[in-house]
Design a protein around this motif. Structure first.
Motif, mmCIF file in Angstrom:
data_model
loop_
_atom_site.group_PDB
_atom_site.id
_atom_site.type_symbol
_atom_site.label_atom_id
_atom_site.label_comp_id
_atom_site.label_asym_id
_atom_site.label_seq_id
_atom_site.Cartn_x
_atom_site.Cartn_y
_atom_site.Cartn_z
ATOM 1 N N SER A 8 0.857 -1.169 0.000
ATOM 2 C CA SER A 8 0.000 0.000 0.000
ATOM 3 C C SER A 8 0.904 1.234 0.000
ATOM 4 O O SER A 8 1.884 1.283 0.741
ATOM 5 C CB SER A 8 -0.851 -0.086 1.269
ATOM 6 N N THR A 61 0.428 -3.472 -6.254
ATOM 7 C CA THR A 61 -0.313 -2.353 -5.641
ATOM 8 C C THR A 61 -1.572 -2.092 -6.449
ATOM 9 O O THR A 61 -1.542 -2.100 -7.680
ATOM 10 C CB THR A 61 0.544 -1.060 -5.594
ATOM 11 N N THR A 95 -10.612 -3.479 -2.852
ATOM 12 C CA THR A 95 -9.159 -3.675 -2.950
ATOM 13 C C THR A 95 -8.840 -5.167 -2.850
ATOM 14 O O THR A 95 -8.076 -5.707 -3.663
ATOM 15 C CB THR A 95 -8.432 -2.883 -1.832
ATOM 16 N N SER A 117 -2.808 -0.826 6.927
ATOM 17 C CA SER A 117 -2.336 0.275 6.105
ATOM 18 C C SER A 117 -2.412 1.534 6.966
ATOM 19 O O SER A 117 -3.471 1.812 7.535
ATOM 20 C CB SER A 117 -3.268 0.363 4.895
#
Ligand SMILES: Cc1cc2nc3c(=O)[nH]c(=O)nc-3n(C[C@H](O)[C@H](O)[C@H](O)COP(=O)(O)OP(=O)(O)OC[C@H]3O[C@@H](n4cnc5c(N)ncnc54)[C@H](O)[C@@H]3O)c2cc1C
Length: 248
Positions: A8, A61, A95, A117
């Motif tokens: 991330s 990512t 995600t 994150s």
């Protein structure tokens, strides 16, 4: 062993955080982005497997093109190649779905992630990914060994540690302890030069829909100033608590 490290891209911890004037989004202006610190621990462990056990390390990512400098840093640290899923992440679930799609289309034995994150602090993507794939999952991982398709992980639990054994493939959410802080890899000049020509593949997003939409962001109230009272001046302390703080 093929390892995928999910990274991330997050604001540097010293960044001054602001939101757009309408309070609807994070204002990225002037912000320096870095690899999420928890992901750095996991990436360093992945590179250890690469160096000691011949693993191949891919970093992934989910993000727009602005995350590429951070991905190049991961390549400079030693990852073999990189995949960017071309979409702005909008919540933890979408995600996780985007990451799951890449995993389904490739062959990975181990997915290394961070525990959390440090931007939106969802602490959710690894568990959602594990649920999506139906793979073994170890959270808060502070130690990891792999021998062929068998793995042993140590995770931090309330007041102690837990050691678990499981078969690959698996998903690990790492933190400090999976490697020590002093062992974190810093890219050297050779790594930075090599990173420029390592493959960074951009893949189309599946279009997984976000389940949560931010309505509004607001910063906490600024802290009020502190009044220092001499330790011998109890009378003044009582007066301030009574007349100004109005708590007694
Ligand atoms: C309401 C809301 C609105 C948002 N709006 C935006 C926005 O407009 N633009 C924007 O850029 N972000 C936005 N985000 C953040 C974005 O959703 C996060 O990047 C994503 O949800 C994961 O964050 P998390 O805190 O859930 O991750 P966590 O579950 O805390 O992360 C754990 C681990 O998952 C992995 N991981 C997390 N995110 C990614 C990623 N993107 N790629 C690869 N691996 C990852 C990492 O290994 C990480 O250590 C928003 C989040 C929310 C909740």
């Amino acid at each position: 062993m093929n390892i995928l490290v999910c990274i991330s891209s997050v604001p540097d911890t010293t960044s001054k955080i602001n939101f757009t004037a309408d309070g609807k989004a994070f204002d990225k202006n002037g912000i320096q982005f870095v690899i999420n610190p928890y992901d750095e621990f996991s990436l360093t462990r992945a590179i250890w497997f690469q160096e000691k056990q011949g693993a191949t390390v891919t970093v992934l990512t989910v993000g727009d093109a602005s995350v590429e400098p951070v991905m190049r840093k991961a390549l400079a640290i030693g990852a073999n190649d990189a995949i960017r899923v071309d979409t702005e992440p909008h919540d933890s679930y979408s995600t996780a779905k985007e990451i799951a799609k890449v995993i389904a289309e490739n062959q990975y034995d181990l997915i290394l992630m961070g525990r959390e994150s440090i931007d939106y602090n969802g602490n959710a993507v690894p568990a959602m990914l594990a649920a999506e794939l139906g793979w073994s999952f170890v959270n808060n991982c502070i130690g990891l060994e792999v021998e062929e398709d068998q793995a042993t992980a140590v995770s931090e639990i309330d007041g102690g540690k837990e050691t678990v054994k499981f078969k690959l493939p698996a998903i690990i959410a790492g933190q400090k302890g999976i490697v020590e802080e002093k062992d974190l890899k810093i890219p050297n000049m050779r790594g930075i030069m090599q990173a420029r020509s390592k493959p960074l593949n951009v893949v189309e997003a599946s279009g997984a829909e976000a389940q949560v939409k931010a309505d509004e962001f607001e910063k906490p109230e600024p802290r009020s100033s502190v009044t220092l009272v001499d330790k011998d001046n109890v009378e003044e302390l009582v007066r301030l608590l009574h007349e100004e703080a109005k708590v007694i």
